[in-house]
Scaffold this motif. Sequence first.
Motif, PDB file in Angstrom:
ATOM      1  N   ALA A 257       0.850  -1.292  -0.106  1.00  0.00           N
ATOM      2  CA  ALA A 257      -0.056   0.129  -0.010  1.00  0.00           C
ATOM      3  C   ALA A 257       0.701   1.237  -0.065  1.00  0.00           C
ATOM      4  O   ALA A 257       0.513   2.347  -0.587  1.00  0.00           O
ATOM      5  CB  ALA A 257      -1.056   0.067   1.307  1.00  0.00           C
ATOM      6  N   GLU A 258       2.006   1.207   0.495  1.00  0.00           N
ATOM      7  CA  GLU A 258       2.896   2.589   0.685  1.00  0.00           C
ATOM      8  C   GLU A 258       3.307   3.038  -0.485  1.00  0.00           C
ATOM      9  O   GLU A 258       3.065   4.251  -0.902  1.00  0.00           O
ATOM     10  CB  GLU A 258       4.244   1.947   1.412  1.00  0.00           C
ATOM     11  CG  GLU A 258       5.276   3.055   1.826  1.00  0.00           C
ATOM     12  CD  GLU A 258       6.292   2.697   2.609  1.00  0.00           C
ATOM     13  OE1 GLU A 258       6.811   3.474   3.513  1.00  0.00           O
ATOM     14  OE2 GLU A 258       7.123   2.026   1.989  1.00  0.00           O
ATOM     15  N   TYR A 259       3.791   1.963  -1.631  1.00  0.00           N
ATOM     16  CA  TYR A 259       4.331   2.628  -2.818  1.00  0.00           C
ATOM     17  C   TYR A 259       3.129   2.856  -3.698  1.00  0.00           C
ATOM     18  O   TYR A 259       3.263   3.833  -4.549  1.00  0.00           O
ATOM     19  CB  TYR A 259       5.389   1.528  -3.368  1.00  0.00           C
ATOM     20  CG  TYR A 259       4.754   0.455  -4.051  1.00  0.00           C
ATOM     21  CD1 TYR A 259       4.681   0.558  -5.328  1.00  0.00           C
ATOM     22  CD2 TYR A 259       4.744  -0.885  -3.401  1.00  0.00           C
ATOM     23  CE1 TYR A 259       4.119  -0.670  -6.112  1.00  0.00           C
ATOM     24  CE2 TYR A 259       4.388  -1.816  -4.197  1.00  0.00           C
ATOM     25  CZ  TYR A 259       4.003  -1.845  -5.626  1.00  0.00           C
ATOM     26  OH  TYR A 259       3.421  -3.033  -6.169  1.00  0.00           O
ATOM     27  N   LEU A 303      -5.931  -4.619   0.742  1.00  0.00           N
ATOM     28  CA  LEU A 303      -4.925  -3.650   0.233  1.00  0.00           C
ATOM     29  C   LEU A 303      -5.682  -2.568   0.045  1.00  0.00           C
ATOM     30  O   LEU A 303      -5.387  -1.395   0.147  1.00  0.00           O
ATOM     31  CB  LEU A 303      -4.355  -4.413  -1.204  1.00  0.00           C
ATOM     32  CG  LEU A 303      -3.650  -3.190  -1.932  1.00  0.00           C
ATOM     33  CD1 LEU A 303      -2.479  -2.581  -1.238  1.00  0.00           C
ATOM     34  CD2 LEU A 303      -2.977  -3.945  -3.205  1.00  0.00           C
ATOM     35  N   VAL A 304      -7.039  -2.583  -0.815  1.00  0.00           N
ATOM     36  CA  VAL A 304      -8.026  -1.485  -0.988  1.00  0.00           C
ATOM     37  C   VAL A 304      -8.278  -0.890   0.259  1.00  0.00           C
ATOM     38  O   VAL A 304      -8.202   0.477   0.161  1.00  0.00           O
ATOM     39  CB  VAL A 304      -9.234  -1.868  -1.806  1.00  0.00           C
ATOM     40  CG1 VAL A 304     -10.145  -0.874  -1.684  1.00  0.00           C
ATOM     41  CG2 VAL A 304      -9.032  -2.559  -2.918  1.00  0.00           C
ATOM     42  N   GLU A 305      -8.593  -1.470   1.348  1.00  0.00           N
ATOM     43  CA  GLU A 305      -8.798  -0.923   2.834  1.00  0.00           C
ATOM     44  C   GLU A 305      -7.619  -0.025   3.321  1.00  0.00           C
ATOM     45  O   GLU A 305      -7.766   1.062   3.752  1.00  0.00           O
ATOM     46  CB  GLU A 305      -9.314  -1.997   3.673  1.00  0.00           C
ATOM     47  CG  GLU A 305     -10.644  -2.317   3.474  1.00  0.00           C
ATOM     48  CD  GLU A 305     -11.811  -1.189   3.271  1.00  0.00           C
ATOM     49  OE1 GLU A 305     -11.750  -0.381   4.048  1.00  0.00           O
ATOM     50  OE2 GLU A 305     -12.352  -1.448   2.111  1.00  0.00           O
ATOM     51  N   ALA A 306      -6.517  -0.646   3.162  1.00  0.00           N
ATOM     52  CA  ALA A 306      -5.210   0.237   3.658  1.00  0.00           C
ATOM     53  C   ALA A 306      -5.170   1.311   2.513  1.00  0.00           C
ATOM     54  O   ALA A 306      -4.734   2.360   3.396  1.00  0.00           O
ATOM     55  CB  ALA A 306      -4.045  -1.124   3.482  1.00  0.00           C
ATOM     56  N   LEU A 307      -5.458   1.403   1.414  1.00  0.00           N
ATOM     57  CA  LEU A 307      -5.339   2.328   0.745  1.00  0.00           C
ATOM     58  C   LEU A 307      -6.354   3.558   0.817  1.00  0.00           C
ATOM     59  O   LEU A 307      -6.147   4.935   0.977  1.00  0.00           O
ATOM     60  CB  LEU A 307      -5.410   2.331  -0.949  1.00  0.00           C
ATOM     61  CG  LEU A 307      -4.157   1.423  -1.490  1.00  0.00           C
ATOM     62  CD1 LEU A 307      -4.406   0.878  -2.813  1.00  0.00           C
ATOM     63  CD2 LEU A 307      -2.999   2.391  -1.528  1.00  0.00           C
ATOM     64  N   ARG A 308      -7.505   3.013   1.365  1.00  0.00           N
ATOM     65  CA  ARG A 308      -8.328   3.983   2.009  1.00  0.00           C
ATOM     66  C   ARG A 308      -8.168   4.666   3.250  1.00  0.00           C
ATOM     67  O   ARG A 308      -8.341   5.988   3.287  1.00  0.00           O
ATOM     68  CB  ARG A 308      -9.939   3.160   2.248  1.00  0.00           C
ATOM     69  CG  ARG A 308     -10.745   2.802   1.063  1.00  0.00           C
ATOM     70  CD  ARG A 308     -12.169   2.452   1.435  1.00  0.00           C
ATOM     71  NE  ARG A 308     -13.111   2.481   0.244  1.00  0.00           N
ATOM     72  CZ  ARG A 308     -13.240   1.355  -0.280  1.00  0.00           C
ATOM     73  NH1 ARG A 308     -12.859   0.064   0.109  1.00  0.00           N
ATOM     74  NH2 ARG A 308     -14.000   1.221  -1.273  1.00  0.00           N
ATOM     75  N   GLN A 312      -5.748   7.290  -0.529  1.00  0.00           N
ATOM     76  CA  GLN A 312      -5.614   7.010  -1.789  1.00  0.00           C
ATOM     77  C   GLN A 312      -6.088   6.049  -2.356  1.00  0.00           C
ATOM     78  O   GLN A 312      -5.616   4.779  -2.659  1.00  0.00           O
ATOM     79  CB  GLN A 312      -3.973   7.278  -2.149  1.00  0.00           C
ATOM     80  CG  GLN A 312      -3.223   8.591  -1.985  1.00  0.00           C
ATOM     81  CD  GLN A 312      -3.694   9.527  -2.887  1.00  0.00           C
ATOM     82  OE1 GLN A 312      -4.065   9.169  -4.017  1.00  0.00           O
ATOM     83  NE2 GLN A 312      -3.212  10.755  -2.496  1.00  0.00           N
ATOM     84  N   VAL A 313      -7.256   6.016  -2.652  1.00  0.00           N
ATOM     85  CA  VAL A 313      -8.153   4.751  -3.282  1.00  0.00           C
ATOM     86  C   VAL A 313      -8.088   4.696  -4.740  1.00  0.00           C
ATOM     87  O   VAL A 313      -8.171   5.762  -5.355  1.00  0.00           O
ATOM     88  CB  VAL A 313      -9.794   4.846  -2.753  1.00  0.00           C
ATOM     89  CG1 VAL A 313     -10.299   3.335  -3.092  1.00  0.00           C
ATOM     90  CG2 VAL A 313      -9.778   5.074  -1.279  1.00  0.00           C
ATOM     91  N   PRO A 314      -7.699   3.546  -5.332  1.00  0.00           N
ATOM     92  CA  PRO A 314      -7.700   3.500  -6.603  1.00  0.00           C
ATOM     93  C   PRO A 314      -9.121   3.651  -7.229  1.00  0.00           C
ATOM     94  O   PRO A 314     -10.206   3.572  -6.495  1.00  0.00           O
ATOM     95  CB  PRO A 314      -7.256   2.057  -6.989  1.00  0.00           C
ATOM     96  CG  PRO A 314      -7.689   1.116  -5.737  1.00  0.00           C
ATOM     97  CD  PRO A 314      -7.391   2.149  -4.444  1.00  0.00           C
ATOM     98  N   ASP A 315      -9.420   4.093  -8.673  1.00  0.00           N
ATOM     99  CA  ASP A 315     -10.460   4.310  -9.184  1.00  0.00           C
ATOM    100  C   ASP A 315     -11.150   3.109  -9.621  1.00  0.00           C
ATOM    101  O   ASP A 315     -12.368   2.918  -9.888  1.00  0.00           O
ATOM    102  CB  ASP A 315     -10.411   5.301 -10.361  1.00  0.00           C
ATOM    103  CG  ASP A 315      -9.752   6.580  -9.925  1.00  0.00           C
ATOM    104  OD1 ASP A 315     -10.443   7.342  -9.232  1.00  0.00           O
ATOM    105  OD2 ASP A 315      -8.704   6.846 -10.299  1.00  0.00           O
ATOM    106  N   ALA A 316     -10.455   1.933  -9.613  1.00  0.00           N
ATOM    107  CA  ALA A 316     -11.041   0.308 -10.187  1.00  0.00           C
ATOM    108  C   ALA A 316     -10.114  -0.638  -9.573  1.00  0.00           C
ATOM    109  O   ALA A 316      -8.766  -0.221  -9.427  1.00  0.00           O
ATOM    110  CB  ALA A 316     -11.190   0.515 -11.633  1.00  0.00           C
TER     111      ALA A 316
END
Length: 473
Positions: A257-259, A303-308, A312-316
């Motif tokens: 998630a960091e990078y 991973l999506v939750e970590a980015l939330r 910085q959540v991906p768009d898809a």
Amino acid sequence: MMNSEKRRNFLKMLAISGASFAAGYGVSQYWRTNQIDNIINGEEWRNDRKINEKDLRNLDSDETVLSEAKKLIQQHRRGDFKLQLQMSDGSPFSNQVLQLKQISHEVDWGCSAAGSALLLIKDENHQEMSRNFAELFNCTTAKCYWEERWHQPIERYRERRVYDKFLDEVKWSESLGIKVKGHPLVWTVPKAIPKWVHDYPYEQQLQFLKRHVQSMIEAAGPSVQLWDLCNEMLWEPAFKNIAKREWPHIDPIEDIAEYIAFALEWAREINPEATYSLNDYGLVHTYRQEISAGDQRQRYLKLVEALRVKGQVPDAIGCQTHVGGNFRLAAFKRTLQELAQSNLPLQVTEFWAKEKGFPQGLSPDELEQQIADYICQMYTVGFAEPLLSHFTYWGNRVFFDKQGQPKLAYKKLHQLIKNDWSTKTELQTNENGQLTFSGFKGSYTILQSGQKEALAVVDLYQSNSDFEKVIVN
């Protein structure tokens, strides 16, 4: 001693090789000395044979899944629409016979085999293929590997960035009026990272990666609004751990998630309006006994939750469906359903149907028929998932012959997308300029019966209980 003609030919060949090398292609000796290392340190999944049976337990039959998918398509992909057509002065467009023709879906129908704008000018077969391509697909993929053995690398040598092949593919897409996705901005497999990057400390490496990501988006400009931001992150090391890679490299989610959060931030600084997706394989079934596809799907959601958490959540999020041969339809359906728990749009990013995945001993016609049927079945299951927004076939050999003419898989998929899943109807407005109809969600042109010029284009992506006003030209 060489005679004069041989010497001229030799010098010409040397000049061409040198020019290609300077342009970033490299020479054949580079490939000969690095090809084995690239395969070992990049696509080890090609060597796996024994499937993880855990991924295939308690699956419904293909027939059951297809039957359910067809019902779900009718449920989720169609709507009931009400339109009220008016003239520019506000008066109703009364008692007019109109044709409504769907021109796009909620889903991008993609094919990765972007052609060449240069070839489009001079090659008749390429022109024919391109015309047929644009008749079926509305999206393609321009490749932009920082480093790769099979495609033009962007920056094999530091500060010698080469965009010409990438931009040629982008221009081809623009000339056909179809969307283009850039693939990929970040891929942490060793063969996709220029060797010179490893000569620097990690903080400097991050700056090189940032420059690469932002330079690609700047070079593409507004022409590219779709990007595979990060490729195959669940199987590869985090950017800071590349030197420690032992495939399959299952890094902690926080490291990954960091990078990715960095990359999303960098990308959005340049083009905040684009769609940035993640992309991975081994989500339907795996050939690894130490980790199942189900395990990887759960890691993807984490991973999506970590980015939330990082803002910085991906768009898809994207699911490849080519590594490991053909797939059971129920396994594919289950994969999409689980990934939908992310509440993000889903993409099928790399799908293919290879001959080796089908029974041996079939006649050429039988093989072609089975491949075409399998492709249409997978598309049907994908289209039945409400969150699916993008479906890309990886390559185009299955669709076109050498003369650019459609093959069976093209014809059957064209029937599915352009006929079975598209709406074309003729209706008459009432005294108030109103009409109602049921159809597939998407964009429509409205034409007066017998006319070629559209009166209006309207986007219909959800049922409407009230009449939507449409101003006609």
